[in-house]
Design a protein around this motif. Structure first.
Motif: not given
Ligand SMILES: Nc1ncnc2c1ncn2[C@@H]1O[C@H](COP(=O)(O)OP(=O)(O)O)[C@@H](O)[C@H]1O
Ligand SMILES: [Mg+2]
Length: 353
Positions: A88-104
């Motif tokens: 949700i935060i990444f959807e709202q955060l405009s500007g930076p590049v946001c990457v979510r990594i599934n470390s599993e």
């Protein structure tokens, strides 16, 4: 016909029609939106987490204007909404590049940085023949050219094991190797990882900690209710039955169980062409759980087995996520131990205790 006889006739007719239960037509469904029950669905209503979302948004706000933002450590047990909060935060955060990594899944530095490369450049680096520093050059070269800040969420970071130190260090020191580059890291995990970090990593990380407490019984019910209302047509699953499902999910501290039980109950009701869910349609995972655990145990030989090979035995019966959860429960119950196999990605050697 006398009025009396008419009355009796109507009485009989009404009884018959009452006993003719309404059945679903072949093309009818109980699902308003089946996708609401999917594993990675982000719900429209995300309750009880305003404090966490606000803290995350505030900490990351400077990143919107390319200024240094805090690092975060999200801590909470399974199914407490951590991954959803990040999405949700990444959807709202405009500007930076946001990457979510599934470390599993991306369980090595190479795989983590390959995923970041993919997000920023649009494609994965070649599997072999390109060094980590070369990948860093590509990633930060592009970010600097585009004047973009980078926010990386390492979800379930505990799966990186000892590689956690290298990944965190290389991300957080990027500003030194690439002057002008800005990075924040959100480490997401079920327990405090700080004591597992090297001193030098701890000193560059210094995260703001955000806790995700377990949901109460009532919160569990409310969350399942919202999911029911989003996913099923009105009247399909009554509150009293939903409360039973919620109680079972709460007892297991896993809201996912509840979401899955609602979906399955609707599938079972549909299979019987029933227009609403009855108690007999509800299968709480409890009943089938020990069976899955003992099935899995039966495939583990004395000398142990690689997690991938073990999965191959059961993949027709359960998806990977389910397999993984059963493994986790066996591990938590002390029935097995799992150790990482060095240099083999996220493969682990599973042994009976
Ligand atoms: N507050 C909430 N409101 C609605 N759904 C929630 C909430 N918290 C968790 N869920 C749901 O529970 C499941 C697990 O959440 P997730 O964010 O994956 O937890 P975690 O990452 O902490 O294990 C998901 O299906 C998610 O949509
Ligand atoms: Mg998660």
């Amino acid at each position: 016909m006398t009025p009396k006889r008419l009355g009796i006739g109507c009485f009989i007719f009404c009884r018959i029609s009452m006993e003719m239960k309404r059945m679903l037509l072949a093309e009818e469904t109980l699902f308003r939106d089946e996708e609401s029950f999917s594993f990675d669905h982000v719900p429209d209503v995300f309750s009880f987490r305003d404090n966490q979302l606000n803290a995350m948004a505030a900490a990351l706000k400077p990143a919107k204007r390319n200024r240094k933002a805090a690092n975060l450590l999200l801590i909470g047990g399974p199914a407490t909404g951590k991954t959803t909060a990040v999405k949700i935060i990444f959807e709202q955060l405009s500007g930076p590049v946001c990457v979510r990594i599934n470390s599993e899944i991306a369980a090595s530095p190479y795989r983590v940085f390959s995923e970041i490369h993919r997000k920023i450049l649009g494609f994965l680096p070649p599997d072999t023949g390109i060094s980590l520093p070369a990948i860093y050059d590509k990633i930060f070269g592009r970010l600097l050219r585009e004047k973009k800040y980078l926010v990386v969420a390492l979800d379930d970071v505990q799966y990186l094991l000892s590689d956690m130190n290298k990944v965190l260090y290389d991300l957080l020191r990027a500003g030194e190797s690439y002057p002008g580059a800005g990075v924040s890291v959100i480490a997401v995990t079920d327990k405090n990882i700080m004591q597992k970090l090297d001193d030098k990593v701890r000193s560059v990380f210094q995260p703001q900690e955000i806790r995700f407490p377990e949901y109460t019984a009532e919160e569990t019910f409310q969350i399942l209710k919202q999911r029911r209302d989003a996913g099923l047509y009105p009247g399909v699953l009554e509150d009293s039955l939903l409360r039973e499902i919620a109680a079972a999910a709460y007892a297991k501290h896993d809201i996912r169980l509840g979401i899955e039980a609602v979906r399955k109950a609707a599938v079972n009701a549909e299979a019987e062409a029933s227009p609403s869910i009855e108690r007999k349609h509800i299968v709480l995972e409890e009943a089938s759980l020990p069976k899955e655990e003992s099935e899995l145990l039966a495939f583990i030989p004395a000398e142990g087995i690689k997690s991938g090979d073990l999965y191959a035995h059961v993949e027709e019966k359960m998806g990977y996520t389910k397999f993984y959860r059963v493994l986790q429960r066996l591990e938590a119950a002390g029935a097995i131990e799992a150790e990482a196999i060095r240099g083999a990605g996220n493969s682990r050697l599973i042994k009976k205790r």
